[in-house]
Design an enzyme around this catalytic site. Structure first.
Site, PDB file in Angstrom:
ATOM      1  N   CYS A   1       0.829  -1.210   0.000  1.00  0.00           N
ATOM      2  CA  CYS A   1       0.000   0.000   0.000  1.00  0.00           C
ATOM      3  C   CYS A   1       0.869   1.269   0.000  1.00  0.00           C
ATOM      4  O   CYS A   1       1.607   1.513   0.957  1.00  0.00           O
ATOM      5  CB  CYS A   1      -0.906  -0.062   1.237  1.00  0.00           C
ATOM      6  SG  CYS A   1      -1.640   1.498   1.734  1.00  0.00           S
TER       7      CYS A   1
ATOM      8  N   CYS B   1       0.263   3.793   2.837  1.00  0.00           N
ATOM      9  CA  CYS B   1       0.706   3.219   4.114  1.00  0.00           C
ATOM     10  C   CYS B   1       2.177   3.531   4.377  1.00  0.00           C
ATOM     11  O   CYS B   1       2.590   3.652   5.524  1.00  0.00           O
ATOM     12  CB  CYS B   1       0.503   1.705   4.131  1.00  0.00           C
ATOM     13  SG  CYS B   1      -1.226   1.203   3.991  1.00  0.00           S
TER      14      CYS B   1
END
Length: 103
Positions: free
Chosen positions: A26, A29
């Site tokens: 991600c 993230c």
């Protein structure tokens, strides 16, 4: 010897716990670690921060209805005090923690 607390023990403590649900693949993230480091420095031992990889902990992600990542959940005494998906600024996150938890 350090005792490892379970997730349940951690979130049930008096000390607020900020949980970062993330995944290695991600992109957004990857923006979280420096933000979380800043927040941790602000609160020191008054706040625990843990990261949970949703790919390796699918049960935990499902239990809290995580549909997008990163998702942050603030727990204290076993209660969800605040939850948000996305990448907040450190100052915004610090303010939320001060408002929602007893630090």
């Amino acid at each position: 010897m350090e005792t490892k607390l379970s997730f349940k023990d951690l979130i049930n403590s008096d000390t607020p716990v900020l949980v970062d649900f993330y995944a290695d693949w991600c992109g957004p993230c990857r923006m979280m670690p420096p933000i979380l480091d800043k927040v941790k420095k602000s609160f020191g031992d008054g706040l625990n921060i843990i990261k949970i990889d949703v790919d390796k902990n699918q049960q935990a992600a499902a239990a809290y209805g995580i549909r997008s990542i990163p998702t942050l959940i603030l727990f204290q005494n076993g209660e969800i005090k605040w939850q948000q998906a996305g990448v907040p600024q450190a100052a915004q996150l610090e303010q939320v923690i001060r408002e929602k938890a007893t630090v």
